[in-house]
Design a protein around this motif. Structure first.
Motif, short mmCIF file in Angstrom:
data_model
loop_
_atom_site.label_atom_id
_atom_site.label_comp_id
_atom_site.label_asym_id
_atom_site.label_seq_id
_atom_site.Cartn_x
_atom_site.Cartn_y
_atom_site.Cartn_z
N ASP A 34 0.83 -1.21 0.00
CA ASP A 34 0.00 0.00 0.00
C ASP A 34 0.86 1.26 0.00
O ASP A 34 2.08 1.20 0.07
CB ASP A 34 -0.92 0.00 1.23
CG ASP A 34 -1.93 -1.14 1.18
OD1 ASP A 34 -2.08 -1.74 0.11
OD2 ASP A 34 -2.56 -1.40 2.21
N GLN A 40 -0.09 -0.46 6.61
CA GLN A 40 1.14 -1.18 6.25
C GLN A 40 2.36 -0.27 6.39
O GLN A 40 3.41 -0.67 6.88
CB GLN A 40 1.07 -1.67 4.80
CG GLN A 40 0.04 -2.76 4.55
CD GLN A 40 0.11 -3.29 3.12
OE1 GLN A 40 0.97 -2.92 2.34
NE2 GLN A 40 -0.83 -4.16 2.77
N GLU A 72 1.61 -7.87 -4.44
CA GLU A 72 1.76 -8.52 -3.12
C GLU A 72 1.99 -10.03 -3.23
O GLU A 72 2.84 -10.58 -2.54
CB GLU A 72 0.54 -8.22 -2.25
CG GLU A 72 0.47 -6.77 -1.82
CD GLU A 72 -0.55 -6.50 -0.74
OE1 GLU A 72 -1.24 -7.43 -0.29
OE2 GLU A 72 -0.66 -5.33 -0.33
N ALA A 90 -1.40 -7.87 2.58
CA ALA A 90 -2.64 -8.32 3.21
C ALA A 90 -2.62 -9.84 3.35
O ALA A 90 -2.11 -10.54 2.48
CB ALA A 90 -3.83 -7.88 2.37
N ASN A 92 -4.86 -11.95 2.94
CA ASN A 92 -5.55 -12.66 1.86
C ASN A 92 -4.60 -12.97 0.69
O ASN A 92 -4.88 -13.83 -0.12
CB ASN A 92 -6.75 -11.86 1.36
CG ASN A 92 -6.44 -10.39 1.16
OD1 ASN A 92 -6.54 -9.60 2.09
ND2 ASN A 92 -6.03 -10.03 -0.05
N ARG A 149 -12.96 -4.82 6.30
CA ARG A 149 -13.02 -4.48 4.87
C ARG A 149 -14.44 -4.03 4.57
O ARG A 149 -15.39 -4.77 4.85
CB ARG A 149 -12.65 -5.70 4.02
CG ARG A 149 -11.21 -6.15 4.19
CD ARG A 149 -10.92 -7.40 3.40
NE ARG A 149 -10.79 -7.14 1.98
CZ ARG A 149 -9.61 -7.13 1.34
NH1 ARG A 149 -8.48 -7.36 1.98
NH2 ARG A 149 -9.57 -6.89 0.05
N ARG A 170 -14.29 -6.31 -7.80
CA ARG A 170 -12.93 -6.88 -7.77
C ARG A 170 -12.67 -7.56 -6.43
O ARG A 170 -13.02 -7.03 -5.38
CB ARG A 170 -11.90 -5.77 -7.98
CG ARG A 170 -10.44 -6.22 -7.82
CD ARG A 170 -9.94 -6.08 -6.40
NE ARG A 170 -8.64 -6.75 -6.23
CZ ARG A 170 -7.96 -6.80 -5.10
NH1 ARG A 170 -8.45 -6.25 -4.00
NH2 ARG A 170 -6.82 -7.42 -5.03
N PRO A 172 -9.40 -10.05 -4.40
CA PRO A 172 -8.05 -10.60 -4.56
C PRO A 172 -8.15 -12.03 -5.11
O PRO A 172 -9.23 -12.63 -5.10
CB PRO A 172 -7.49 -10.62 -3.14
CG PRO A 172 -8.44 -9.83 -2.31
CD PRO A 172 -9.76 -9.84 -2.99
N ASN A 210 -12.07 -3.19 0.91
CA ASN A 210 -10.82 -2.99 1.67
C ASN A 210 -11.15 -2.11 2.88
O ASN A 210 -12.18 -1.45 2.91
CB ASN A 210 -9.74 -2.35 0.79
CG ASN A 210 -8.70 -3.38 0.34
OD1 ASN A 210 -7.98 -3.93 1.16
ND2 ASN A 210 -8.66 -3.69 -0.94
N THR A 214 -7.13 1.70 4.14
CA THR A 214 -6.54 1.37 2.84
C THR A 214 -7.20 2.19 1.74
O THR A 214 -6.53 2.72 0.84
CB THR A 214 -6.71 -0.14 2.57
OG1 THR A 214 -6.24 -0.86 3.70
CG2 THR A 214 -5.96 -0.58 1.34
N GLU A 237 -2.65 -7.71 8.31
CA GLU A 237 -1.65 -7.71 7.26
C GLU A 237 -0.28 -8.02 7.88
O GLU A 237 0.24 -7.23 8.66
CB GLU A 237 -1.63 -6.35 6.57
CG GLU A 237 -3.04 -5.91 6.17
CD GLU A 237 -3.08 -4.69 5.31
OE1 GLU A 237 -3.14 -4.84 4.09
OE2 GLU A 237 -3.04 -3.56 5.85
C1 MLT Z 1 -6.12 -6.70 -1.47
O1 MLT Z 1 -7.30 -6.37 -1.55
O2 MLT Z 1 -5.52 -7.35 -2.33
C2 MLT Z 1 -5.37 -6.27 -0.27
O3 MLT Z 1 -6.20 -6.12 0.82
C3 MLT Z 1 -4.72 -4.99 -0.58
C4 MLT Z 1 -3.83 -4.43 0.50
O4 MLT Z 1 -2.77 -4.92 0.70
O5 MLT Z 1 -4.19 -3.45 1.13
#
Ligand code: MLT
Length: 334
Positions: A34, A40, A72, A90, A92, A149, A170, A172, A210, A214, A237
């Protein structure tokens, strides 16, 4: 399968890691997904300060914000091979490499900051750290607590699952999150984090989810108008260090990494509490509209828990394992 097996890791150490193993002064590279002002970033800054102090000023770190060192998920691969020292990303985006970590992205598992702290700092956190070293070649040494989120979109307010149905959202590359949206009746669009702002800007997707912190640090208010304050996933994260790089360090530097990570984690929980309401107000003043689901999120929760959880019992260590975790959080078992 994007992950390169840990066996390859030892063979792929970079000059940077080798230099570090000689215990000369080194600057370690930290990838940060980020931007400036994010949770982060706050974790990275605190870690950098503490790490430098704990090595008596000998070792330093350099943060590379906004995914400059790669998306990431790609940073996990790079760190596993010793091509990168640290990454803050993150959770995820760790799950695809270490499936049991998915318990931290199971919808409605964590229902508060307290739950997130308990899980990451207790037995579960310890076990997931070991699993991540084994499966993904990275060691978790710190955590941010980034908040729930929330859902954003550019088209219209979303107060119910009905309102969600015409939106392209969208997510991840995370199977549990994809399945959660499927349980809510739509087919989401998996997209790398580094492509998300542009995807929203160009209208490839209408929305995403998110945490407030973020959304603000990534300037999503420029391309999104509506926020739905859902609480299906509390975002945490991790700060991970390449296990190959970690193992190449002398004991005192390893100790400094662990202690600095712990101090940065403690800082992160305080930082969230101080920042979140302020950031929410900022986003509103920038023109974003915040709503909450009309039914108190009951339908969202019922659908996600009924349809997603059973599919992942096995991957997450079995139903008994989940029951242990629920019990440790003081909740009803399944
Ligand atoms: C994502 O949505 O891929 C992550 O939460 C993004 C992030 O690192 O903030």
């Amino acid at each position: 399968q994007r992950f390169v097996k840990p066996l390859t890791v030892a063979l792929c150490l970079t000059a940077a890691a080798v230099t570090s193993s000689l215990a000369q002064a080194a600057t370690f590279r930290v990838a940060v997904g980020d931007g400036a002002g994010s949770a982060q970033h706050a974790l990275g800054l605190k870690f950098a300060e503490e790490f430098k102090a704990k090595t008596g000023g000998k070792h330093d770190t350099k943060l590379f914000l906004n995914g400059q060192l790669g998306d990431e998920q790609a940073t996990v691969n790079d760190a596993s091979m010793g091509l990168l020292d640290f990454s803050i990303l993150a959770i995820n985006n760790v799950t695809p490499f270490s499936p049991t970590v998915g318990v931290l992205t199971l919808p409605y598992m964590m229902q508060s900051l307290d739950d997130a702290v308990k899980l990451t700092q207790g037995e579960v956190g310890k076990e997931l750290t070991e699993n991540t070293i084994r499966d993904a070649g990275v060691r978790i040494v710190g955590w941010t607590y980034t908040g729930f989120r929330v859902l954003t979109n550019s088209k219209h307010p979303v107060n119910s699952l009905q309102d969600l149905q015409d939106l392209k959202i969208r997510v991840p590359q995370n199977e549990i999150m994809i399945d959660t949206y499927r349980a809510w009746g739509i087919n989401p669009t998996p997209m790398a984090w580094s492509e998300t702002f542009t995807g929203l800007q160009l209208g490839v997707v209408d929305g995403q989810d998110n945490p407030y912190l973020t959304i603000y640090s990534m300037k999503f208010d420029e391309v999104q108008k509506y926020i739905t304050d859902i609480r299906y996933l509390f975002s945490i994260e991790p700060l991970v260090v390449s296990e190959a790089v970690y193992q190449s360090q002398p004991a005192d530097v390893q100790q400094a990494i662990l202690e600095a990570g712990k101090a940065a984690t403690e800082h992160s929980a305080k930082w969230l509490v101080e920042q979140e309401d302020k950031i929410k107000a900022e986003l509103t003043s920038k023109g974003m509209e915040i709503t909450t689901p009309a039914d108190g999120e009951k339908e969202w929760m019922d659908k996600a828990v009924e349809q997603v959880w059973p599919k992942y019992y096995e991957q997450l260590g079995g139903k008994e394992k989940l029951n242990e975790i629920l019990t440790s959080l003081g909740r009803d078992t399944i």
